[in-house]
Design a protein around this motif. Structure first.
Motif, PDB file in Angstrom:
ATOM      1  N   GLY A 110       0.680  -1.272   0.201  1.00 23.25           N
ATOM      2  CA  GLY A 110       0.136  -0.115  -0.107  1.00 23.25           C
ATOM      3  C   GLY A 110       0.769   1.402   0.030  1.00 23.25           C
ATOM      4  N   ALA A 111       1.982   1.067  -0.327  1.00 20.93           N
ATOM      5  CA  ALA A 111       2.927   2.381  -0.174  1.00 20.93           C
ATOM      6  C   ALA A 111       2.353   3.486  -1.263  1.00 20.93           C
ATOM      7  CB  ALA A 111       4.412   1.750  -0.678  1.00 20.93           C
ATOM      8  N   GLY A 112       2.262   4.707  -0.671  1.00 22.74           N
ATOM      9  CA  GLY A 112       2.063   5.809  -1.452  1.00 22.74           C
ATOM     10  C   GLY A 112       3.169   6.642  -1.948  1.00 22.74           C
ATOM     11  N   ARG A 113       2.841   7.674  -2.456  1.00 24.68           N
ATOM     12  CA  ARG A 113       4.271   8.332  -3.372  1.00 24.68           C
ATOM     13  C   ARG A 113       5.066   8.829  -2.341  1.00 24.68           C
ATOM     14  NH1 ARG A 113       1.808  11.754  -8.344  1.00 24.68           N
ATOM     15  NH2 ARG A 113       0.578  10.135  -9.552  1.00 24.68           N
ATOM     16  N   ASP A 114       4.869   9.309  -1.234  1.00 24.33           N
ATOM     17  CA  ASP A 114       5.829   9.797  -0.243  1.00 24.33           C
ATOM     18  C   ASP A 114       6.665   8.574   0.156  1.00 24.33           C
ATOM     19  OD1 ASP A 114       4.871  12.343  -0.223  1.00 24.33           O
ATOM     20  OD2 ASP A 114       3.776  12.095   1.591  1.00 24.33           O
ATOM     21  N   GLU A 115       6.042   7.288   0.632  1.00 27.64           N
ATOM     22  CA  GLU A 115       6.715   6.076   1.128  1.00 27.64           C
ATOM     23  C   GLU A 115       7.608   5.769   0.073  1.00 27.64           C
ATOM     24  OE1 GLU A 115       6.269   1.594   2.761  1.00 27.64           O
ATOM     25  OE2 GLU A 115       4.630   3.006   2.702  1.00 27.64           O
ATOM     26  N   GLN A 116       7.106   5.662  -1.295  1.00 30.35           N
ATOM     27  CA  GLN A 116       8.155   5.365  -2.428  1.00 30.35           C
ATOM     28  C   GLN A 116       9.179   6.273  -2.714  1.00 30.35           C
ATOM     29  OE1 GLN A 116       5.078   5.235  -5.674  1.00 30.35           O
ATOM     30  NE2 GLN A 116       4.487   3.227  -5.348  1.00 30.35           N
ATOM     31  N   SER A 117       9.033   7.545  -2.473  1.00 34.78           N
ATOM     32  CA  SER A 117       9.988   8.662  -2.925  1.00 34.78           C
ATOM     33  C   SER A 117      11.271   8.570  -1.736  1.00 34.78           C
ATOM     34  CB  SER A 117       9.381  10.068  -2.635  1.00 34.78           C
ATOM     35  OG  SER A 117      10.534  10.869  -2.810  1.00 34.78           O
ATOM     36  N   VAL A 118      10.626   7.991  -0.393  1.00 37.58           N
ATOM     37  CA  VAL A 118      11.797   7.773   0.466  1.00 37.58           C
ATOM     38  C   VAL A 118      12.446   6.418   0.223  1.00 37.58           C
ATOM     39  CG1 VAL A 118      11.953   6.965   3.155  1.00 37.58           C
ATOM     40  CG2 VAL A 118      10.369   9.050   2.354  1.00 37.58           C
ATOM     41  N   PHE A 119      11.512   5.381  -0.146  1.00 36.50           N
ATOM     42  CA  PHE A 119      12.427   4.226  -0.471  1.00 36.50           C
ATOM     43  C   PHE A 119      13.284   4.353  -1.510  1.00 36.50           C
ATOM     44  CE2 PHE A 119      12.299   0.472  -3.264  1.00 36.50           C
ATOM     45  CZ  PHE A 119      12.756  -0.682  -2.288  1.00 36.50           C
ATOM     46  N   PHE A 120      12.849   5.162  -2.848  1.00 40.55           N
ATOM     47  CA  PHE A 120      13.668   5.534  -3.798  1.00 40.55           C
ATOM     48  C   PHE A 120      15.316   6.011  -3.336  1.00 40.55           C
ATOM     49  CE2 PHE A 120      14.904   8.755  -7.205  1.00 40.55           C
ATOM     50  CZ  PHE A 120      15.444   7.988  -7.938  1.00 40.55           C
ATOM     51  N   GLY A 121      14.963   6.993  -2.473  1.00 40.28           N
ATOM     52  CA  GLY A 121      16.258   7.817  -1.941  1.00 40.28           C
ATOM     53  C   GLY A 121      17.151   6.826  -1.047  1.00 40.28           C
ATOM     54  N   LYS A 122      16.683   5.908  -0.372  1.00 37.53           N
ATOM     55  CA  LYS A 122      17.330   4.972   0.482  1.00 37.53           C
ATOM     56  C   LYS A 122      18.152   4.042  -0.596  1.00 37.53           C
ATOM     57  CE  LYS A 122      15.008   5.215   4.662  1.00 37.53           C
ATOM     58  NZ  LYS A 122      13.932   4.677   5.687  1.00 37.53           N
ATOM     59  N   GLN A 123      17.204   3.640  -1.634  1.00 33.67           N
ATOM     60  CA  GLN A 123      17.913   2.792  -2.595  1.00 33.67           C
ATOM     61  C   GLN A 123      19.219   3.435  -3.238  1.00 33.67           C
ATOM     62  OE1 GLN A 123      17.213  -0.684  -3.808  1.00 33.67           O
ATOM     63  NE2 GLN A 123      16.310  -0.477  -1.781  1.00 33.67           N
ATOM     64  N   LEU A 124      18.985   4.815  -3.685  1.00 32.56           N
ATOM     65  CA  LEU A 124      20.319   5.306  -4.319  1.00 32.56           C
ATOM     66  C   LEU A 124      21.379   5.449  -3.232  1.00 32.56           C
ATOM     67  CD1 LEU A 124      18.857   8.509  -6.087  1.00 32.56           C
ATOM     68  CD2 LEU A 124      19.688   6.315  -7.081  1.00 32.56           C
ATOM     69  N   GLU A 125      20.977   5.850  -2.102  1.00 34.92           N
ATOM     70  CA  GLU A 125      22.140   5.823  -1.155  1.00 34.92           C
ATOM     71  C   GLU A 125      22.672   4.591  -0.951  1.00 34.92           C
ATOM     72  OE1 GLU A 125      23.625   8.440   0.458  1.00 34.92           O
ATOM     73  OE2 GLU A 125      22.254  10.073  -0.705  1.00 34.92           O
ATOM     74  N   GLY A 126      22.030   3.478  -0.507  1.00 33.26           N
ATOM     75  CA  GLY A 126      22.453   2.151  -0.557  1.00 33.26           C
ATOM     76  C   GLY A 126      23.336   1.633  -1.686  1.00 33.26           C
ATOM     77  N   LEU A 127      22.788   1.929  -2.899  1.00 31.75           N
ATOM     78  CA  LEU A 127      23.594   1.574  -4.067  1.00 31.75           C
ATOM     79  C   LEU A 127      24.991   2.175  -4.115  1.00 31.75           C
ATOM     80  CD1 LEU A 127      20.800   1.668  -7.081  1.00 31.75           C
ATOM     81  CD2 LEU A 127      22.070  -0.493  -6.204  1.00 31.75           C
ATOM     82  N   TRP A 128      24.937   3.402  -3.813  1.00 36.26           N
ATOM     83  CA  TRP A 128      26.188   4.060  -3.967  1.00 36.26           C
ATOM     84  C   TRP A 128      27.054   3.690  -3.019  1.00 36.26           C
ATOM     85  CZ3 TRP A 128      23.088   9.385  -3.908  1.00 36.26           C
ATOM     86  CH2 TRP A 128      22.673   9.597  -5.230  1.00 36.26           C
ATOM     87  N   GLY A 129      26.536   3.507  -1.675  1.00 32.42           N
ATOM     88  CA  GLY A 129      27.463   3.066  -0.729  1.00 32.42           C
ATOM     89  C   GLY A 129      28.068   1.704  -0.983  1.00 32.42           C
ATOM     90  N   ALA A 130      27.358   0.693  -1.364  1.00 34.33           N
ATOM     91  CA  ALA A 130      27.703  -0.793  -1.713  1.00 34.33           C
ATOM     92  C   ALA A 130      28.373  -1.053  -2.745  1.00 34.33           C
ATOM     93  CB  ALA A 130      26.192  -1.612  -1.825  1.00 34.33           C
ATOM     94  N   TYR A 131      28.231  -0.330  -3.880  1.00 32.55           N
ATOM     95  CA  TYR A 131      28.941  -0.353  -5.047  1.00 32.55           C
ATOM     96  C   TYR A 131      30.519   0.339  -4.908  1.00 32.55           C
ATOM     97  CZ  TYR A 131      25.761  -3.315  -7.286  1.00 32.55           C
ATOM     98  OH  TYR A 131      24.811  -4.384  -7.790  1.00 32.55           O
ATOM     99  N   SER A 132      30.112   1.631  -4.437  1.00 36.42           N
ATOM    100  CA  SER A 132      31.540   2.436  -4.166  1.00 36.42           C
ATOM    101  C   SER A 132      32.394   1.879  -3.088  1.00 36.42           C
ATOM    102  CB  SER A 132      31.117   3.876  -3.769  1.00 36.42           C
ATOM    103  OG  SER A 132      30.617   4.191  -2.628  1.00 36.42           O
ATOM    104  N   ARG A 133      31.861   1.047  -2.330  1.00 36.35           N
ATOM    105  CA  ARG A 133      33.009   0.490  -1.266  1.00 36.35           C
ATOM    106  C   ARG A 133      33.601  -0.819  -2.017  1.00 36.35           C
ATOM    107  NH1 ARG A 133      29.036   0.866   2.533  1.00 36.35           N
ATOM    108  NH2 ARG A 133      27.901  -0.868   2.026  1.00 36.35           N
TER     109      ARG A 133
END
Length: 140
Positions: A110-133
Motif C-alpha cells: 500500500g505504499a503511497g508516493r511519499d513512501e515510494q520517494s523515501v524508498f527510492f532515496g534510500k535505494q540510491l544511497e544504498g547502491l552508492w555505498g555498496a558499489y563504491s565500497r
C-alpha cells in the motif's frame, strides 16, 4: 524469446545493462533517463540490437531492468540497480521499479508516493555505498 528477442541477445542486454548501472553506482552518479539508458545499451552491444523505442518498448525495458536488478541482488542483497534509471522529467523510477520492490517484500503493497520517494532515496544511497565500497576495495 523475451519481448521478441533471442535468449542470447536478452542475456547480453542484461550483462551490458548491468555493467552500465553498476558503473554509475560505483561512481556515485545520478540516475540516467530511460532514453539515455537505451542509447548506452545500444552502444555497448556487440551487434546492432533491435533498438528500444518509447512507448512501444516500455514493457521490455521494465522487464530488462527487473532482470538486471535481480542479478544485482545476488551481489548486493537489498539494493535494486534499476533505481539508477528514471524518467527524464520526473527523475523517479517507473512503476515497475516499485512493483518489483513490492514483489520482493522490500516495499509495502500500500505504499503511497511519499513512501515510494523515501524508498527510492534510500535505494540510491544504498547502491552508492555498496558499489563504491566494492570499487574502493578493488583499488587497494
Amino acid at each position: 524469446m523475451p519481448h521478441g528477442r533471442e535468449e542470447s541477445e536478452w542475456n547480453e542486454l542484461i550483462g551490458v545493462g548491468y555493467g552500465i548501472l553498476k558503473c554509475l553506482a560505483e561512481g556515485r552518479e545520478r540516475p540516467i533517463s530511460y532514453t539515455a539508458f537505451s542509447a548506452a545499451l545500444a552502444d555497448g552491444m556487440d551487434e546492432d540490437p533491435h533498438p528500444f523505442t518509447f512507448p512501444a518498448d516500455r514493457n521490455a525495458i521494465g522487464t530488462l531492468l527487473a532482470d538486471i536488478s535481480k542479478r544485482g541482488l545476488q551481489e548486493h542483497p537489498g539494493w535494486l540497480l534499476s533505481a539508477m534509471v528514471t524518467g527524464k522529467n520526473s527523475e523517479q523510477p517507473g512503476g515497475g521499479f516499485y512493483d518489483l520492490a513490492k514483489s520482493l517484500g522490500m516495499l509495502s503493497d500500500g505504499a503511497g508516493r511519499d513512501e515510494q520517494s523515501v524508498f527510492f532515496g534510500k535505494q540510491l544511497e544504498g547502491l552508492w555505498g555498496a558499489y563504491s565500497r566494492r570499487r574502493s576495495a578493488a583499488a587497494r
